[in-house]
Design a protein around this motif. Structure first.
Motif, mmCIF file in Angstrom:
data_model
loop_
_atom_site.group_PDB
_atom_site.id
_atom_site.type_symbol
_atom_site.label_atom_id
_atom_site.label_comp_id
_atom_site.label_asym_id
_atom_site.label_seq_id
_atom_site.Cartn_x
_atom_site.Cartn_y
_atom_site.Cartn_z
ATOM 1 N N THR A 87 -47.391 31.845 -1.287
ATOM 2 C CA THR A 87 -46.928 31.493 0.164
ATOM 3 C C THR A 87 -48.346 31.228 0.805
ATOM 4 O O THR A 87 -48.143 30.390 1.682
ATOM 5 N N GLU A 88 -49.154 32.104 0.579
ATOM 6 C CA GLU A 88 -50.465 31.729 1.273
ATOM 7 C C GLU A 88 -51.109 30.322 1.284
ATOM 8 O O GLU A 88 -51.570 29.569 2.107
ATOM 9 N N ARG A 89 -50.940 30.039 -0.093
ATOM 10 C CA ARG A 89 -51.533 28.629 -0.388
ATOM 11 C C ARG A 89 -50.806 27.465 0.446
ATOM 12 O O ARG A 89 -51.202 26.415 0.908
ATOM 13 N N ILE A 90 -49.265 27.789 0.454
ATOM 14 C CA ILE A 90 -48.398 26.664 1.033
ATOM 15 C C ILE A 90 -48.928 26.623 2.356
ATOM 16 O O ILE A 90 -48.889 25.569 3.170
ATOM 17 N N VAL A 91 -48.782 27.893 3.156
ATOM 18 C CA VAL A 91 -49.322 28.036 4.573
ATOM 19 C C VAL A 91 -50.502 27.219 4.974
ATOM 20 O O VAL A 91 -50.514 26.518 5.862
ATOM 21 N N ARG A 92 -51.432 27.498 4.040
ATOM 22 C CA ARG A 92 -52.729 26.899 4.478
ATOM 23 C C ARG A 92 -52.869 25.493 4.248
ATOM 24 O O ARG A 92 -53.812 24.630 4.843
ATOM 25 N N THR A 93 -52.068 24.858 3.344
ATOM 26 C CA THR A 93 -52.439 23.424 2.881
ATOM 27 C C THR A 93 -51.077 22.456 3.081
ATOM 28 O O THR A 93 -51.244 21.455 2.733
ATOM 29 N N ALA A 94 -50.000 23.147 3.395
ATOM 30 C CA ALA A 94 -48.778 22.148 3.765
ATOM 31 C C ALA A 94 -48.951 21.416 4.900
ATOM 32 O O ALA A 94 -49.737 21.571 5.974
ATOM 33 N N ASP A 95 -48.428 20.051 4.803
ATOM 34 C CA ASP A 95 -48.427 19.141 6.002
ATOM 35 C C ASP A 95 -47.464 19.397 6.911
ATOM 36 O O ASP A 95 -47.347 18.558 8.027
ATOM 37 N N VAL A 96 -46.380 20.318 6.671
ATOM 38 C CA VAL A 96 -45.409 20.422 7.450
ATOM 39 C C VAL A 96 -45.208 22.168 7.764
ATOM 40 O O VAL A 96 -45.774 22.850 7.334
#
Length: 143
Positions: free
Chosen positions: A123-132
């Motif tokens: 989740t942390e990786r997604i929060v930091r790198t997602a474009d949405v």
């Protein structure tokens, strides 16, 4: 506002609050709900991923996807399910890009174990790198 919402799931009981939140958001906005289960590669011991383990993980994923599909159908939410292989954060971000996802809904944690400590939170990786936008749902301390 949102046409396509992505709900990554790991099939854990802890992810139930995120499922409820994603279905509710899709219902409220009329969005299509995309549900993704990733059969995780084991980067530190690929030889340990035998056919039996992979088949069991696929079964967990298929069951989780079917359960969420049933819940979304009951709420009148259009749902698309997919099962992919790979590193979870990479597969989630790739899927979000390919499916033109508008928002991602996921729990603050799911499975735990050695991989969580070695690799960090998906989740942390997604929060930091997602474009949405990413809506994180805090999991209760129970089950």
């Amino acid at each position: 506002m949102y046409d396509r919402i992505l709900l990554p799931t790991d099939g854990s009981d802890a992810s139930n609050r995120a499922v409820e939140e994603a279905i509710g958001l899709a219902e409220a906005t009329g969005a299509e709900l995309h549900v993704l289960f990733v059969v995780e590669d084991i980067p530190y011991a690929p030889e340990m991923m035998d056919d039996e383990v992979e088949a069991r993980l696929r079964k967990i994923g298929e069951d989780a996807l079917e359960e969420i599909r049933t819940r979304a159908d009951k709420a009148g939410v259009e749902v698309v399910t997919d099962l992919e292989e790979g590193a979870p954060h990479t597969a989630i971000l790739g899927y979000a890009d390919e499916a033109d996802i508008d928002a991602i809904v996921m729990g603050t944690h799911g499975r735990s174990g050695l991989d969580r400590y070695l690799l960090g939170s998906v989740t942390e990786r997604i929060v930091r790198t997602a474009d949405v936008p990413v809506l994180t749902v805090r999991m209760s301390s129970e089950g």
